[in-house]
Design an enzyme around this catalytic site. Structure first.
Site, short mmCIF file in Angstrom:
data_model
loop_
_atom_site.label_atom_id
_atom_site.label_comp_id
_atom_site.label_asym_id
_atom_site.label_seq_id
_atom_site.Cartn_x
_atom_site.Cartn_y
_atom_site.Cartn_z
N GLY A 247 0.76 -1.25 0.00
CA GLY A 247 0.00 0.00 0.00
C GLY A 247 0.78 1.29 0.00
O GLY A 247 0.21 2.35 -0.28
N GLY A 287 4.25 -3.78 -3.35
CA GLY A 287 4.37 -3.92 -4.79
C GLY A 287 4.91 -2.63 -5.36
O GLY A 287 6.08 -2.47 -5.65
N ARG A 288 4.00 -1.63 -5.44
CA ARG A 288 4.32 -0.35 -6.07
C ARG A 288 5.62 0.29 -5.53
O ARG A 288 6.43 0.76 -6.30
CB ARG A 288 3.16 0.61 -5.82
CG ARG A 288 3.31 1.93 -6.53
CD ARG A 288 2.20 2.90 -6.11
NE ARG A 288 0.92 2.30 -5.97
CZ ARG A 288 -0.01 2.23 -6.92
NH1 ARG A 288 0.21 2.76 -8.09
NH2 ARG A 288 -1.17 1.66 -6.68
N TYR A 328 -7.84 5.00 -13.59
CA TYR A 328 -7.87 5.69 -12.28
C TYR A 328 -7.60 7.18 -12.41
O TYR A 328 -7.29 7.83 -11.41
CB TYR A 328 -6.78 5.14 -11.35
CG TYR A 328 -6.63 3.65 -11.29
CD1 TYR A 328 -7.62 2.84 -10.75
CD2 TYR A 328 -5.46 3.04 -11.75
CE1 TYR A 328 -7.45 1.47 -10.67
CE2 TYR A 328 -5.28 1.66 -11.67
CZ TYR A 328 -6.29 0.88 -11.13
OH TYR A 328 -6.12 -0.46 -11.05
N CYS A 355 -9.30 3.16 -29.99
CA CYS A 355 -10.56 3.81 -30.38
C CYS A 355 -11.47 4.05 -29.18
O CYS A 355 -12.57 3.49 -29.08
CB CYS A 355 -11.26 2.96 -31.43
SG CYS A 355 -10.20 2.75 -32.84
N TYR A 384 2.16 -2.07 -12.06
CA TYR A 384 0.80 -2.09 -12.67
C TYR A 384 0.81 -1.45 -14.05
O TYR A 384 -0.16 -0.79 -14.44
CB TYR A 384 -0.21 -1.41 -11.74
CG TYR A 384 -0.15 -1.96 -10.34
CD1 TYR A 384 -0.59 -3.26 -10.08
CD2 TYR A 384 0.36 -1.22 -9.27
CE1 TYR A 384 -0.51 -3.80 -8.80
CE2 TYR A 384 0.45 -1.76 -7.99
CZ TYR A 384 0.00 -3.04 -7.77
OH TYR A 384 0.09 -3.58 -6.51
N1 LLP Z 1 -1.21 -7.27 -0.97
C1 LLP Z 1 -2.46 -7.43 -1.45
C2 LLP Z 1 -3.35 -8.40 -0.82
C3 LLP Z 1 -2.87 -6.65 -2.54
O1 LLP Z 1 -4.11 -6.80 -3.02
C4 LLP Z 1 -1.98 -5.71 -3.12
C5 LLP Z 1 -2.40 -4.87 -4.24
C6 LLP Z 1 -0.69 -5.59 -2.58
C7 LLP Z 1 -0.34 -6.39 -1.50
C8 LLP Z 1 0.34 -4.63 -3.13
O2 LLP Z 1 -0.07 -3.32 -2.99
P1 LLP Z 1 0.92 -2.09 -3.32
O3 LLP Z 1 2.07 -2.14 -2.34
O4 LLP Z 1 1.39 -2.28 -4.71
O5 LLP Z 1 0.08 -0.89 -3.15
N2 LLP Z 1 -3.76 -1.57 -10.24
C9 LLP Z 1 -3.72 -0.56 -9.20
C10 LLP Z 1 -3.22 -1.11 -7.89
C11 LLP Z 1 -3.99 -2.31 -7.42
C12 LLP Z 1 -3.45 -2.92 -6.17
C13 LLP Z 1 -4.07 -4.24 -5.90
N3 LLP Z 1 -3.58 -4.90 -4.73
C14 LLP Z 1 -2.90 0.63 -9.68
O6 LLP Z 1 -2.40 0.61 -10.79
O7 LLP Z 1 -2.79 1.61 -8.97
#
Ligand code: LLP
Length: 404
Positions: A247, A287-288, A328, A355, A384
């Protein structure tokens, strides 16, 4: 913490900053021009180091969220740094195994796990399945009893915390489909008893959303884990792993990484305080934060267009390759690979070939007027980006190139 850059200009050309080297992107473009994601692997390693440093001596393990970017070299880099993975499908699990992770390094999350996914996870003996509903737990209990295998699971709590992010990526509010509320815990205990001895409840998890720029809600979620764990001791239920999810966001509007690194520091400090009495293992699922800054999408200018109302730069990549702006309204900086200091600047919408009117990579960008055939870079797309790309309109998927 020092500001770090994954990509920067040298002599007006955009390049990747890797260990002791600067790689000119124009020099490493594919010979057959096509929209291409470039990943700076050195930057991923840096981010992992920074995250680890922020956690101090906390007994913890990073489980990288594969959904952000599943490129084999990124997975390899993550694995070499001693991290595990967080996966959300059989596909991500098998992909991670194929790229060297052990079942013991894998967590499975997700709100809709199929029988096949649960069975495979059980038979593979992965580290933890994060369960998101009472019905999923019953299904898991059935499967574990049939195979007579002990199943290590965690319960994903929905802590009912609202975060300031795009509503599509907020996940820890009571209206969201994710996790289960604390008040269902007595039923969890019942189900565990019903399927005894096969269900081994070892963990609690939360993940309240993505692209969060404020530490407070993240720390509040961590506190909820400690509180619920404490309450469970009254039921003789010993929880040995607390999973705080991912997150942590980044500052998409700026090249300066100082603010997000400061936030990381505050997050790490907060976690060390909150978990100071906890003897088990803290799991993180970023992740991000680890990969977003490490990626750029390089795209070529097809046309400059003025319709008497607006200026457009039409490029060969769009929502098919990078969905975030369309889905988004996400902002990504757009920069020329070759910065022509003399070109006159103007305001353009940078749009793709798809398109759909939502196929816009950037609205109203003040850019030096490019020529047809020039290259632009869409910044901070390591997370992503490719993983959400498609061949919509039957365009080829983008290429991917890793730089080290
Ligand atoms: N853990 C779980 C259970 C998750 O669902 C997610 C992301 C993460 C960890 C990793 O989250 P992060 O650290 O990346 O925020 N497609 C969207 C983001 C969707 C995130 C989904 N879950 C975007 O491009 O912003």
């Amino acid at each position: 913490m020092m500001e770090q850059k994954s990509f920067s200009y040298k002599n007006h050309r955009l390049g990747a900053v890797t260990e002791g080297k600067w790689i000119d992107l124009l020099e490493v473009l594919p010979s057959d021009p096509h929209p291409t994601y470039f990943y700076n692997l050195h930057s991923v390693k840096n981010r992992i180091d920074q995250l680890k440093a922020s956690l101090g001596g906390l007994q913890s393990k990073i489980h990288y969220a594969v959904k952000a970017n599943a490129h084999p070299h990124i997975l390899e880099m993550v694995r070499q740094q001693g991290c595990g993975v967080d996966t959300v499908s059989l596909g991500e699990m098998l992909h991670s195994l194929e790229h060297g992770f052990n079942p013991k390094d894998i967590i499975l999350s997700g709100v809709g796990k199929s029988k096949k996914e649960l069975t495979q996870s059980l038979l593979l003996g992965i580290k933890q399945i994060n369960v998101e509903s009472l019905s999923e737990l019953k299904r898991l209990g059935e499967i574990a009893s049939v195979y007579q295998r002990e199943c290590r699971f965690g319960i994903r709590l929905n802590p009912d915390i609202q975060v300031d992010t795009h509503p599509y990526i907020s996940t820890g509010f009571r209206e969201n489909k994710f996790g289960l509320p604390e008040k269902q815990i007595p039923e969890v205990l019942e189900i565990v008893k019903q399927y005894s001895p096969w269900l081994k409840w070892q963990g609690l998890s939360v993940h309240i959303g993505s692209q969060i720029r404020d530490v407070e809600p993240l720390l509040q979620a961590a506190k909820a884990l400690v509180r619920v764990r404490h309450n469970l001791t009254f039921y003789d239920q010993d929880i040995t792993s607390l999973d705080i999810g991912g997150g942590v966001g980044i500052d998409y509007k700026s090249a300066d990484e100082t603010a997000e690194l400061e936030m990381l520091k505050a997050y790490g400090k907060g976690l060390q305080n909150i978990f100071s009495d906890f003897k088990g293992e803290i799991l993180l699922e970023p992740g991000r934060f680890l990969v977003a800054r490490a990626g750029v999408l390089v795209t070529q200018v097809e046309y400059i267009k003025n319709n008497g109302f607006k200026n457009f730069i039409v490029v060969d990549s769009g929502m098919n390759h990078l969905l975030r702006p369309s889905l988004y309204q996400a902002y990504h900086r757009i920069l020329p690979l070759n910065e022509n200091a003399k070109a006159k600047k103007n305001i353009f919408d940078v749009v793709g070939p798809i398109c759909e009117s939502s196929d816009v990579l950037g609205y109203e960008r003040y850019l030096p007027e490019p020529q047809e055939g020039d290259w632009l870079a869409v910044m901070d797309v390591g997370a992503y980006g490719y993983s959400m790309s498609s061949d919509y309109n039957m365009h080829d998927k983008p290429h991917e190139i890793c730089l080290l």
